[in-house]
Design a protein around this motif. Structure first.
Motif, PDB file in Angstrom:
ATOM      1  N   SER A  32       0.844  -1.192   0.000  1.00 15.28           N
ATOM      2  CA  SER A  32       0.000   0.000   0.000  1.00 15.28           C
ATOM      3  C   SER A  32       0.874   1.234   0.000  1.00 15.28           C
ATOM      4  O   SER A  32       2.104   1.150   0.108  1.00 15.28           O
ATOM      5  CB  SER A  32      -0.899   0.014   1.242  1.00 15.28           C
ATOM      6  N   CYS A  33       0.233   2.388  -0.074  1.00 16.76           N
ATOM      7  CA  CYS A  33       1.006   3.629  -0.055  1.00 16.76           C
ATOM      8  C   CYS A  33       1.628   3.888   1.311  1.00 16.76           C
ATOM      9  O   CYS A  33       2.442   4.809   1.452  1.00 16.76           O
ATOM     10  CB  CYS A  33       0.149   4.814  -0.487  1.00 16.76           C
ATOM     11  N   ALA A  34       1.288   3.083   2.321  1.00 13.53           N
ATOM     12  CA  ALA A  34       1.992   3.186   3.604  1.00 13.53           C
ATOM     13  C   ALA A  34       3.482   2.925   3.434  1.00 13.53           C
ATOM     14  O   ALA A  34       4.305   3.405   4.218  1.00 13.53           O
ATOM     15  CB  ALA A  34       1.402   2.200   4.613  1.00 13.53           C
ATOM     16  N   ARG A  35       3.831   2.171   2.401  1.00 16.32           N
ATOM     17  CA  ARG A  35       5.243   1.891   2.106  1.00 16.32           C
ATOM     18  C   ARG A  35       6.038   3.169   1.908  1.00 16.32           C
ATOM     19  O   ARG A  35       7.201   3.247   2.298  1.00 16.32           O
ATOM     20  CB  ARG A  35       5.321   1.022   0.846  1.00 16.32           C
ATOM     21  N   VAL A  36       5.428   4.160   1.257  1.00 18.68           N
ATOM     22  CA  VAL A  36       6.175   5.342   0.848  1.00 18.68           C
ATOM     23  C   VAL A  36       6.057   6.497   1.833  1.00 18.68           C
ATOM     24  O   VAL A  36       6.474   7.612   1.529  1.00 18.68           O
ATOM     25  CB  VAL A  36       5.757   5.795  -0.575  1.00 18.68           C
ATOM     26  N   CYS A  37       5.494   6.236   3.008  1.00 20.09           N
ATOM     27  CA  CYS A  37       5.444   7.305   4.016  1.00 20.09           C
ATOM     28  C   CYS A  37       5.948   6.820   5.378  1.00 20.09           C
ATOM     29  O   CYS A  37       6.947   7.312   5.867  1.00 20.09           O
ATOM     30  CB  CYS A  37       4.042   7.915   4.121  1.00 20.09           C
ATOM     31  N   HIS A  38       5.278   5.834   5.979  1.00 21.74           N
ATOM     32  CA  HIS A  38       5.639   5.485   7.355  1.00 21.74           C
ATOM     33  C   HIS A  38       5.954   4.006   7.569  1.00 21.74           C
ATOM     34  O   HIS A  38       5.869   3.516   8.701  1.00 21.74           O
ATOM     35  CB  HIS A  38       4.546   5.931   8.325  1.00 21.74           C
ATOM     36  N   GLU A  39       6.359   3.294   6.518  1.00 21.06           N
ATOM     37  CA  GLU A  39       6.824   1.930   6.747  1.00 21.06           C
ATOM     38  C   GLU A  39       8.030   1.895   7.696  1.00 21.06           C
ATOM     39  O   GLU A  39       8.114   1.016   8.559  1.00 21.06           O
ATOM     40  CB  GLU A  39       7.151   1.246   5.426  1.00 21.06           C
ATOM     41  N   PRO A  40       8.980   2.848   7.604  1.00 15.30           N
ATOM     42  CA  PRO A  40      10.072   2.855   8.591  1.00 15.30           C
ATOM     43  C   PRO A  40       9.566   3.005  10.017  1.00 15.30           C
ATOM     44  O   PRO A  40      10.106   2.386  10.949  1.00 15.30           O
ATOM     45  CB  PRO A  40      10.919   4.063   8.176  1.00 15.30           C
ATOM     46  N   SER A  41       8.526   3.819  10.200  1.00 14.84           N
ATOM     47  CA  SER A  41       7.973   4.018  11.541  1.00 14.84           C
ATOM     48  C   SER A  41       7.353   2.736  12.059  1.00 14.84           C
ATOM     49  O   SER A  41       7.563   2.339  13.216  1.00 14.84           O
ATOM     50  CB  SER A  41       6.922   5.139  11.508  1.00 14.84           C
ATOM     51  N   ALA A  42       6.572   2.062  11.199  1.00 11.84           N
ATOM     52  CA  ALA A  42       5.928   0.818  11.616  1.00 11.84           C
ATOM     53  C   ALA A  42       6.964  -0.244  11.970  1.00 11.84           C
ATOM     54  O   ALA A  42       6.834  -0.950  12.979  1.00 11.84           O
ATOM     55  CB  ALA A  42       5.001   0.320  10.514  1.00 11.84           C
ATOM     56  N   MET A  43       8.003  -0.369  11.146  1.00  9.00           N
ATOM     57  CA  MET A  43       9.048  -1.360  11.415  1.00  9.00           C
ATOM     58  C   MET A  43       9.750  -1.093  12.731  1.00  9.00           C
ATOM     59  O   MET A  43       9.909  -1.993  13.566  1.00  9.00           O
ATOM     60  CB  MET A  43      10.075  -1.341  10.281  1.00  9.00           C
ATOM     61  N   ALA A  44      10.177   0.152  12.915  1.00 10.25           N
ATOM     62  CA  ALA A  44      10.940   0.491  14.119  1.00 10.25           C
ATOM     63  C   ALA A  44      10.086   0.358  15.370  1.00 10.25           C
ATOM     64  O   ALA A  44      10.552  -0.143  16.407  1.00 10.25           O
ATOM     65  CB  ALA A  44      11.499   1.907  13.992  1.00 10.25           C
ATOM     66  N   LEU A  45       8.849   0.794  15.303  1.00 14.18           N
ATOM     67  CA  LEU A  45       7.967   0.685  16.468  1.00 14.18           C
ATOM     68  C   LEU A  45       7.682  -0.769  16.819  1.00 14.18           C
ATOM     69  O   LEU A  45       7.703  -1.148  17.995  1.00 14.18           O
ATOM     70  CB  LEU A  45       6.648   1.416  16.190  1.00 14.18           C
ATOM     71  N   ARG A  46       7.423  -1.580  15.807  1.00 15.96           N
ATOM     72  CA  ARG A  46       7.084  -2.980  16.078  1.00 15.96           C
ATOM     73  C   ARG A  46       8.237  -3.698  16.768  1.00 15.96           C
ATOM     74  O   ARG A  46       8.037  -4.444  17.730  1.00 15.96           O
ATOM     75  CB  ARG A  46       6.700  -3.680  14.771  1.00 15.96           C
ATOM     76  N   GLU A  47       9.458  -3.484  16.310  1.00 22.45           N
ATOM     77  CA  GLU A  47      10.584  -4.197  16.908  1.00 22.45           C
ATOM     78  C   GLU A  47      11.005  -3.585  18.241  1.00 22.45           C
ATOM     79  O   GLU A  47      11.581  -4.268  19.083  1.00 22.45           O
ATOM     80  CB  GLU A  47      11.767  -4.208  15.935  1.00 22.45           C
ATOM     81  N   THR A  48      10.698  -2.303  18.442  1.00 25.17           N
ATOM     82  CA  THR A  48      11.115  -1.628  19.674  1.00 25.17           C
ATOM     83  C   THR A  48      10.124  -1.825  20.807  1.00 25.17           C
ATOM     84  O   THR A  48      10.513  -2.162  21.932  1.00 25.17           O
ATOM     85  CB  THR A  48      11.305  -0.118  19.417  1.00 25.17           C
ATOM     86  N   VAL A  49       8.823  -1.623  20.511  1.00 22.23           N
ATOM     87  CA  VAL A  49       7.826  -1.671  21.589  1.00 22.23           C
ATOM     88  C   VAL A  49       6.689  -2.653  21.332  1.00 22.23           C
ATOM     89  O   VAL A  49       5.929  -2.967  22.245  1.00 22.23           O
ATOM     90  CB  VAL A  49       7.242  -0.265  21.861  1.00 22.23           C
ATOM     91  N   GLY A  50       6.511  -3.112  20.082  1.00 18.52           N
ATOM     92  CA  GLY A  50       5.546  -4.180  19.852  1.00 18.52           C
ATOM     93  C   GLY A  50       4.492  -3.933  18.802  1.00 18.52           C
ATOM     94  O   GLY A  50       4.081  -4.856  18.113  1.00 18.52           O
ATOM     95  N   ILE A  51       3.981  -2.709  18.676  1.00 20.01           N
ATOM     96  CA  ILE A  51       2.934  -2.400  17.703  1.00 20.01           C
ATOM     97  C   ILE A  51       3.430  -1.296  16.785  1.00 20.01           C
ATOM     98  O   ILE A  51       4.000  -0.298  17.249  1.00 20.01           O
ATOM     99  CB  ILE A  51       1.623  -1.970  18.396  1.00 20.01           C
ATOM    100  N   GLY A  52       3.187  -1.453  15.476  1.00 29.70           N
ATOM    101  CA  GLY A  52       3.670  -0.481  14.503  1.00 29.70           C
ATOM    102  C   GLY A  52       2.784   0.722  14.362  1.00 29.70           C
ATOM    103  O   GLY A  52       2.419   1.127  13.247  1.00 29.70           O
TER     104      GLY A  52
END
Length: 659
Positions: free
Chosen positions: A130-150
């Protein structure tokens, strides 16, 4: 004359404001804010207040189109579906499911997005995105691995409780105007607001107590230097770090190499301001918020470094503190949750999750890692057929020439949209879709709030709700798909663990707190949602970038939205094709205000008018991302892990064109 009032959700940014549509004799005649909405409380920005204009734009596509040579002809809806499904099956038989991709924009509902992924997997393809790839995929990845939910760990409603708020790479006055009231309330309560941005934005002028005018792309050095300072001075939250995190020792070793003195040279921020920033964020509670300047400027590692500071200061899992992501579209959070090429909707791609899906879907999905939308259009691959649901990739993606080349190579391109946008011009079939007020389903806001869009009017002509189009495609391919979004919602709730605690009655009640996973305003108070229950430091190192030219930054303006498909039909004024540069750079380059200039990158060039602005930092330039021409010059460098284009890192040379 019959009049009714229908509640729905604004089609624009990730705030997800509640709207009330006044409908007379089957036509929406007025829109106003929904006072009962739990977050927006009746507020609207200019885009939301004028949102109904595009519904009745004269250039809407209302009948299916088929390409014949260089032209389009109208075709019956049933005939179009039959031809498309036959071609899809033929391509699958000849090349395999891996040759097919389905990509969705981020204004599609949760139900539509969920079904897109299901349909692709039925065809044997994990090429979904989805277009989430081109805006906040880095945010989702980092949040998921750091605290659990993207997604955001703190809600907007907690903003007034914060003592310190950091806004990194975001101008909320332009992108999320309705949120401004929450930040002004925080200031009235005594909060200090720090804005990190290379430009002097309206948000800086209105809200900032402190502006860190950083050199683009040096965020990691800043965050690591601040971390080292806090550790060396003993001003970090030692108790929190020891009891609720893992990975601190490695993190401490990495940041040990970063000094405040060098940070001043690299970031361009005075040393005393960096120290003051460090002192302020050690206060509790602090909200760490960010936008595209961080994710599109530095990729996943920039977000990791930022979140590491949040952990170091213990500012997560507390009232008025935590991570807040400024997502830019009405369902970009949900799109990112559900439609990924490297994850199933129920978790990692593995045999166990495939079996669980088969228990609901009636078939097992493939187990390979699919292609992202950026790899599909910006890298070599064997994709032969693409279906795009409300996703104008020709405007959205960088290096336009390369995108168009791939579109032309496809054996089948189906565009599902309400307008003949830049991408639809290259399609083999264009299916007209209902717009936001003409269909229903749920969407997820930037702080995990899920709300229902109710249908106000019927779509014109042969335009169909996206879920209906998906169902008809499924029927032609052999997969039964419900057309009732309520039925899909319940299936999605069973499949997607994140959404398992949702109650559709609460989702439909715009006054209720229906945030996933379990209505929390603040996540992680007792436990992080990682597999081991701990938050994890993810230390990263700064990599210097050689720049021979100006760094081009792209961004929004308040009156226009993303690809301008909707707002371009709402306003009488059009965007001026300009590039903004600092006066000092202009003098050095021999450019005067108003001159026509050539902007050249490694990917292309455009001719625009130059505007001189002290708001742009020396060594940088700025163009609005809603301009169709901007991505002619933005290059297609992708973040190695998240595959997001680094839109805010293209080096350009600007030269005057004197008559």
């Amino acid at each position: 004359m019959s009049t009714s009032y229908i509640r729905t959700i604004c089609p624009f940014c990730g705030v997800g404001c509640g709207l009330v549509l006044e409908v007379r004799d089957g036509e929406v005649v007025r829109v106003f804010g929904e006072k009962e909405h739990v977050l927006s409380k009746g507020r609207l920005c200019g885009k939301g207040a004028s949102s109904i204009r595009s519904l009745y734009s004269k250039d809407r596509i209302i009948y299916p189109l088929k390409r014949v040579g260089d032209n389009f002809i109208t075709i019956g809806y049933d005939d179009a579906i039959k031809e498309i499904t036959e071609k899809l099956l033929d391509i699958r038989d000849r090349y395999g499911g891996k040759s097919i991709a389905i990509f969705g924009g981020c204004q599609n509902t949760l139900e539509e997005t969920y079904i897109m992924g299901k349909l692709a997997r039925f065809l044997g393809s994990n090429n979904v995105d989805s277009c989430a790839r081109v805006c906040h995929e880095p945010s989702a990845m980092a949040l998921r691995e750091t605290v659990g939910i993207g997604g955001s760990g703190v809600s907007v409603e907690e903003v007034p409780r914060a003592k310190v708020i950091v806004i990194a790479g975001e101008s909320i006055t332009e992108s999320h105007p309705v949120l401004v009231d929450y930040f002004l309330e925080a200031k009235r309560n005594g909060a200090k607001i720090i804005v990190i941005d290379p430009r002097v934005t309206p948000t800086v002028r209105l809200l900032a107590d402190m502006h860190l005018q950083i050199n683009q792309g040096t965020d990691i050095y800043l965050f690591n230097a601040v971390a080292n300072y806090l550790i060396q001075s003993g001003k970090y939250d030692k108790e929190f770090v020891e009891s609720r995190t893992k990975g601190f020792e490695e993190y401490r070793e990495v940041v040990r190499d970063y000094s405040i003195e060098d940070a001043e040279k690299i970031t361009g921020i005075p040393k005393d301001e960096i120290v003051r920033f460090a002192e302020l964020i050690s206060t509790k509670p602090t909200i760490f918020s960010w936008g595209l300047g961080l994710s599109e400027g530095g990729g996943v590692n920039a977000v990791r470094a930022y979140l590491d500071l949040m952990l170091l200061t213990g500012n997560v899992g507390i009232d008025g503190g935590g991570p807040l992501v400024f997502r830019g579209q009405s369902n970009v959070q949900g799109s990112g949750d559900l439609l990924k090429p490297n994850r199933f909707p129920n978790g990692d791609i593995n045999e166990e999750n495939a079996r669980k899906l088969a228990g609901v879907w009636g078939f097992e999905p493939p187990l390979y890692k699919g292609l992202t939308v950026t790899d599909t259009f910006l890298r070599d691959n064997d994709i032969k057929a693409v279906i795009l649901f409300n996703f104008n990739v020709t405007h959205s993606l960088p290096n336009r020439d390369r995108v168009i080349k791939k579109l032309k190579e496809l054996e089948l391109l189906v565009v599902v949209d309400a307008f003949m946008n830049e991408t639809a011009r290259y399609a083999h079939y264009v299916l007209p879709t209902a717009m936001w007020a003409e269909e229903e389903g749920s969407v997820v806001s930037l702080d995990r709030l899920i709300k229902w869009r109710f249908r106000a009017v019927n779509p014109p002509g042969d335009a169909k709700p996206t879920l209906q189009i998906l169902s008809d495609l499924g029927a032609g391919l052999g997969l039964k798909i419900p057309t009732d979004p309520r039925e899909v919602f319940e299936e999605m709730r069973r499949v997607v663990p994140l959404y398992g605690g949702l109650d559709i009655k609460e989702v439909m009640d715009h006054s209720a707190n229906s945030r996933f996973p379990n209505r929390e305003l603040v996540l992680y108070k007792d436990r992080f949602l990682t597999p081991d229950g701990f938050a994890h430091f993810r230390p990263v190192r700064y990599v210097d970038r050689v720049r021979n030219g100006l760094v081009l930054i792209t961004g929004r303006v308040v009156t226009h939205f993303n690809t301008d498909t909707l707002t371009g039909r709402q306003w009488l004024s059009k965007l001026e094709e300009v590039v903004y540069i600092n006066e000092e750079d202009a003098r050095r380059l021999g450019i005067r205000d108003g001159d026509m200039v050539k902007v050249v990158s490694g990917c292309g060039e455009v001719i625009v008018r130059a505007r001189l602005s002290r708001d742009v930092k020396v060594g940088h330039a700025f163009m609005v991302n809603s301009l169709s021409i901007t991505n002619n010059v933005v290059c297609d460098e992708l973040d190695e892990e998240s595959r997001i284009p680094l839109y805010k890192s293209t080096v350009v040379n600007i030269t005057p064109i004197h008559p």
